[in-house]
Design a protein around this motif. Structure first.
Motif, PDB file in Angstrom:
ATOM      1  N   CYS A  53       0.970  -1.141   0.106  1.00 13.60           N
ATOM      2  CA  CYS A  53      -0.008  -0.059  -0.036  1.00 13.60           C
ATOM      3  C   CYS A  53       0.951   1.303  -0.073  1.00 13.60           C
ATOM      4  N   LEU A  54       1.942   1.129   0.778  1.00 12.54           N
ATOM      5  CA  LEU A  54       2.882   2.489   0.963  1.00 12.54           C
ATOM      6  C   LEU A  54       3.992   2.533   0.044  1.00 12.54           C
ATOM      7  N   SER A  55       4.305   1.147  -0.750  1.00  9.94           N
ATOM      8  CA  SER A  55       5.269   1.342  -1.601  1.00  9.94           C
ATOM      9  C   SER A  55       6.685   1.487  -0.892  1.00  9.94           C
ATOM     10  N   ALA A  56       6.564   0.810   0.349  1.00 12.74           N
ATOM     11  CA  ALA A  56       8.025   0.901   1.335  1.00 12.74           C
ATOM     12  C   ALA A  56       7.911  -0.205   2.462  1.00 12.74           C
ATOM     13  N   PRO A  57       9.011  -0.321   2.976  1.00 13.99           N
ATOM     14  CA  PRO A  57       9.018  -1.290   4.006  1.00 13.99           C
ATOM     15  C   PRO A  57       8.205  -0.615   5.200  1.00 13.99           C
ATOM     16  N   VAL A  58       7.814  -1.545   6.117  1.00  8.27           N
ATOM     17  CA  VAL A  58       6.896  -0.891   7.307  1.00  8.27           C
ATOM     18  C   VAL A  58       7.516  -1.813   8.578  1.00  8.27           C
ATOM     19  N   LYS A  59       6.912  -1.146   9.768  1.00  2.00           N
ATOM     20  CA  LYS A  59       7.111  -1.807  10.881  1.00  2.00           C
ATOM     21  C   LYS A  59       5.533  -1.432  11.817  1.00  2.00           C
ATOM     22  N   LEU A  60       4.988  -2.786  12.098  1.00  2.00           N
ATOM     23  CA  LEU A  60       3.780  -2.771  12.606  1.00  2.00           C
ATOM     24  C   LEU A  60       3.659  -2.609  14.209  1.00  2.00           C
ATOM     25  N   PHE A  61       3.044  -1.788  14.723  1.00  2.00           N
ATOM     26  CA  PHE A  61       2.817  -1.532  16.411  1.00  2.00           C
ATOM     27  C   PHE A  61       1.423  -1.731  16.561  1.00  2.00           C
ATOM     28  N   THR A  62       1.264  -1.886  18.051  1.00  2.00           N
ATOM     29  CA  THR A  62      -0.102  -1.537  18.458  1.00  2.00           C
ATOM     30  C   THR A  62       0.455  -1.271  20.129  1.00  2.00           C
ATOM     31  N   THR A  63      -0.681  -1.069  20.948  1.00  2.00           N
ATOM     32  CA  THR A  63      -0.638  -0.768  22.118  1.00  2.00           C
ATOM     33  C   THR A  63      -0.900  -1.765  23.152  1.00  2.00           C
ATOM     34  N   SER A  64      -0.657  -1.874  24.478  1.00  2.00           N
ATOM     35  CA  SER A  64      -1.190  -2.750  25.467  1.00  2.00           C
ATOM     36  C   SER A  64      -2.630  -2.413  25.736  1.00  2.00           C
ATOM     37  N   CYS A  65      -3.130  -1.354  25.466  1.00  2.00           N
ATOM     38  CA  CYS A  65      -4.511  -1.176  25.854  1.00  2.00           C
ATOM     39  C   CYS A  65      -5.162  -1.616  24.865  1.00  2.00           C
ATOM     40  N   VAL A  66      -4.748  -1.870  23.341  1.00  2.00           N
ATOM     41  CA  VAL A  66      -5.585  -2.307  22.368  1.00  2.00           C
ATOM     42  C   VAL A  66      -5.636  -3.676  22.383  1.00  2.00           C
ATOM     43  N   LEU A  67      -4.558  -4.335  23.112  1.00  2.00           N
ATOM     44  CA  LEU A  67      -4.321  -6.005  23.391  1.00  2.00           C
ATOM     45  C   LEU A  67      -5.415  -6.148  24.528  1.00  2.00           C
ATOM     46  N   ALA A  68      -5.505  -5.510  25.505  1.00  2.00           N
ATOM     47  CA  ALA A  68      -6.324  -5.573  26.580  1.00  2.00           C
ATOM     48  C   ALA A  68      -7.946  -5.780  26.007  1.00  2.00           C
TER      49      ALA A  68
END
Length: 283
Positions: A53-68
């Motif tokens: 989608c971005l035509s570039a390498p990416v790193k994915l993140f999330t938060t502990s509140c999202v996991l909870a």
């Protein structure tokens, strides 16, 4: 259609890179709704889908509140919870668990110092983050991912910041005014010193060149002075070599041998005409 979408995405990515300093690999902050959308529409692996989608390498993140929040939903979102656990955790500093949208909004803050792309299916959260100047937004539609174009607020912010750069700040204006007054005061002192016949030396300026010029060069001191080319010797390749003594002796010896008493003239051979002699004999 696909080519136009990729072109539009590249243009948006370039806007955020140039105006706000985003750099590769891009960091994408995902919430639970976006992770669920990826699994439901079989957009896996997620990092490959977002990099396309971005035509570039990416790193994915999330938060502990999202996991909870995903964990509280139970077995219905167990697959999304397991997939979200594989992502890197962005620091949110919440002692108590808060909602996912509030957590992401707080992580982004007022200026998005970590340069996150926010991937979410929550329309209210996207609308809220559009008022933050440097937050690019990603969302999914069926089995495709889209990057939102910069909002009107973000474009106006960039335009106003560029106009501010063109004008002097109050601090710079005061410094410039102080500098100009000091320079004009020094110039007035020099003029008064010249009128009185006193040579004042200004340590801040370089001394003027005092070379002696003759004729018209006295008036024009910045004229470029060219050096005259001196006469050089002949080209050694175009000069004939001198003949040595041995070559002269050999040449004189040949002339002596050729002289046989006839003044050097060779004896001429006479042609005999056979036809005439045969005719006379018959007669």
């Amino acid at each position: 259609m696909r080519f136009k979408k990729q072109k539009r995405h590249r243009k948006t990515v370039r806007f955020f890179c140039v105006c706000f300093g985003f750099r590769q690999p891009f960091k994408v902050l995902c919430d639970g709704t976006f992770v669920h959308h990826l699994l439901h529409n079989d957009l896996t692996p997620a990092d490959k889908a977002l990099s396309n989608c971005l035509s570039a390498p990416v790193k994915l993140f999330t938060t502990s509140c999202v996991l909870a929040e995903l964990k509280k939903l139970g077995a219905a979102q167990s697959a999304s919870f397991q997939a979200a656990r594989k992502l890197a955790i962005a620091r949110c500093d919440h002692e108590k668990v808060v909602s996912a949208d509030a957590c992401i909004a707080e992580v982004i803050g007022e200026n998005n110092s970590e340069h996150f792309f926010v991937a979410t299916q929550d329309a209210d959260l996207r609308k809220k983050l559009q008022k933050v100047p440097n937050v690019p937004l990603i969302f999914g539609l069926r089995n495709a991912l889209f990057l939102e174009q910069p909002s009107k607020f973000q474009r106006d912010f960039v335009k106003s910041s560029e106009e501010k750069r063109l004008h002097l700040t109050e601090k710079e204006y005061k410094a410039l005014e102080k500098r100009t007054t000091s320079v004009s005061a020094n110039a007035d002192e020099e003029d008064s010193g010249d009128e009185e016949g006193l040579g004042h030396h200004n340590p801040g300026l370089q001394p003027h060149d005092t070379r002696n010029y003759s004729g018209k060069e006295r008036d024009v001191k910045d004229r470029v002075r060219f050096k005259r080319k001196k006469a050089k010797g002949p080209n050694p390749l175009s000069v004939k070599k001198k003949k040595g003594h041995e070559n002269l002796n050999r040449a004189s010896g040949k002339e002596v041998k050729g002289d046989d008493g006839n003044g050097g003239n060779k004896r001429k051979r006479k042609r005999s005409r056979r036809g005439k002699t045969v005719a006379g004999a018959d007669v």
